[in-house]
Design a protein around this motif. Sequence first.
Motif, PDB file in Angstrom:
ATOM      1  N   GLY A   1       0.558  -1.131   0.581  1.00 58.92           N
ATOM      2  CA  GLY A   1       0.097   0.034  -0.087  1.00 58.92           C
ATOM      3  C   GLY A   1       0.788   1.222  -0.299  1.00 58.92           C
ATOM      4  N   ASN A   2       1.916   1.268   0.214  1.00 52.19           N
ATOM      5  CA  ASN A   2       3.229   2.536   0.202  1.00 52.19           C
ATOM      6  C   ASN A   2       4.130   1.900   0.174  1.00 52.19           C
ATOM      7  N   VAL A   3       4.653   1.454  -1.346  1.00 51.44           N
ATOM      8  CA  VAL A   3       5.813   0.758  -1.933  1.00 51.44           C
ATOM      9  C   VAL A   3       7.281   1.715  -1.961  1.00 51.44           C
ATOM     10  N   SER A   4       6.831   3.412  -1.415  1.00 48.68           N
ATOM     11  CA  SER A   4       7.941   4.002  -0.659  1.00 48.68           C
ATOM     12  C   SER A   4       8.990   4.012   0.156  1.00 48.68           C
ATOM     13  N   GLU A   5       7.799   3.556   1.183  1.00 48.92           N
ATOM     14  CA  GLU A   5       8.500   3.295   2.543  1.00 48.92           C
ATOM     15  C   GLU A   5       9.150   2.038   3.136  1.00 48.92           C
ATOM     16  N   VAL A   6       9.886   1.686   3.740  1.00 51.02           N
ATOM     17  CA  VAL A   6       9.970   0.410   4.515  1.00 51.02           C
ATOM     18  C   VAL A   6       9.716   0.542   5.944  1.00 51.02           C
TER      19      VAL A   6
ATOM     20  N   ALA B   1       8.801   1.648  13.161  1.00 51.41           N
ATOM     21  CA  ALA B   1       9.329   2.466  12.597  1.00 51.41           C
ATOM     22  C   ALA B   1       8.825   2.666  10.771  1.00 51.41           C
ATOM     23  N   ARG B   2       9.279   3.865   9.940  1.00 51.57           N
ATOM     24  CA  ARG B   2       8.949   4.392   8.704  1.00 51.57           C
ATOM     25  C   ARG B   2      10.175   5.199   8.438  1.00 51.57           C
ATOM     26  N   TRP B   3      10.708   3.875   6.908  1.00 52.42           N
ATOM     27  CA  TRP B   3      11.545   4.834   6.653  1.00 52.42           C
ATOM     28  C   TRP B   3      11.343   5.586   4.937  1.00 52.42           C
ATOM     29  N   LYS B   4      11.184   6.569   4.749  1.00 51.61           N
ATOM     30  CA  LYS B   4      10.848   7.154   3.432  1.00 51.61           C
ATOM     31  C   LYS B   4      12.242   7.183   2.387  1.00 51.61           C
ATOM     32  N   GLY B   5      11.694   6.235   1.492  1.00 50.29           N
ATOM     33  CA  GLY B   5      12.452   5.777   0.965  1.00 50.29           C
ATOM     34  C   GLY B   5      13.524   6.798  -0.250  1.00 50.29           C
TER      35      GLY B   5
END
Length: 420
Positions: A210-215, A231-235
Amino acid sequence: MTKLSSTTSALAMAVLVAAATSSLLVATTAPAAVSAQGVSIPPLDTGALFKQKRCPKACDQWSPCCVQGYCVNKPFACMTSEGCVPDQTFGGKCTPIPMCKSFREDFNDASVLIDKYDMQTPDQARMWREYPGADHATVENGNLVLELQWSDKDGRGQGATIPTLRWVQFGTISARIKTAGGRGVVNSFITKTTISDETGDEIDFEMLGGNVSEVQTNFYWNGQIDYTKGARWKGGNGFATDGDYHTYTIDWKPDGMKFFVDDTLIRSVTPAQVGNKYPAQIARVFFSIWDAGCNMPEGTVQWAGGETDWCKDAAKRATPKRMYVDWLEVKCMTEDPRPLADYIPNIAKPSNGTAGDAGMGGFTPNMPPRTTNRTTTGVSAGGANAGDAIGSGNAAAGGVAASVASVVAAAVIAVAALAL
Ligand SMILES: *[C@@H]1O[C@H](CO)[C@@H](O)[C@H](O)[C@H]1NC(C)=O
Ligand SMILES: *[C@@H]1O[C@H](CO)[C@@H](O)[C@H](O)[C@H]1NC(C)=O
Ligand SMILES: *[C@@H]1O[C@H](CO)[C@@H](O)[C@H](O)[C@H]1NC(C)=O
């Protein structure tokens, strides 16, 4: 992070399922050991950690291994880590937990992925399918491919749960992965002590379609449900987990863990930062793909970015969602010194016509009667009955295309397989 704490993550989903299907455990009470680095390592209480369930009576030499209440003639059932009960196992002992051996696996050979019921030794393959019937994993074109397939029965996708055969306690664990995109789809690469969520530790990479721009990264300690650690990391820069392969690394040491994506350090955690509630117990490495978007609690659906496209659009159901793993590398902090022989149980071979295994698929009569219907490929819905016997209402989902000998075993484990 806040978002994760107020919603249901993969672990919470699993707990919801597990709560309905498995019996509760007695918590371990022995004092925790403290490593040189000050990390609290709970004692390895295998009975509590690996859910030893007693058999109605001691097992005989033909089906020597007491696991989950059944006497079974397969090596997996003799493993301490599968819940083998030593005093009811023929010979009085279970095989030890296979600890770490460093490896790199490029998935060029189909034989590196096996069904758990076919395991003879922990060095026979790298990973096993936890759940024949809904495992949906193959080795293809140099990749381990996990497939999420629509299941009418479940009203959502059925995915895969693929653990390594050997355990690890600290080390560097890397995989090169291309995820399946799309709302509701969860791709995960984790370490986890047991397939149950009630005990043990867990360290997660979760890539949401649903949000492939983050890990997302997360961890859990000693079976405690605490959603504040995500935690979320924005690519950035066009980064997309489903657009290309990326390398995900967990550098797990007693004095801290670091998460990397493509060699970029995205997160560090030390034991001190989390009051020593720090993952330190033995674990296996798992890949999994699952559908968090259909027929799931609202919080889970929200976390996964919304409903999966196929929840309501039947036309989408024909196309499975695929997660690709190009390679997996495990560098152990400590290598297992034990010889392979320690892992090989003594299972008597029946002489013709004498053993009780013929009609029982290799299980002694020391188990509840099996009442399922046979098909040409095995037993249809074999999980339901045997699963009931161990407290699961809805065990082996989907058609079980396994040998008759494997089917009851599949059901025995199905309850665990639901919980990831
Ligand atoms: C996707 O992730 C990025 C990076 O974390 C975030 O900025 C963005 O708001 C997210 N998009 C959605 C729809 O949640
Ligand atoms: C069982 O019988 C077959 C055929 O008679 C024979 O080849 C085989 O060796 C026998 N196996 C055992 C364990 O006695
Ligand atoms: C076996 O098959 C019969 C006929 O199809 C069906 O009525 C019955 O419910 C089945 N039993 C089980 C345990 O699936």
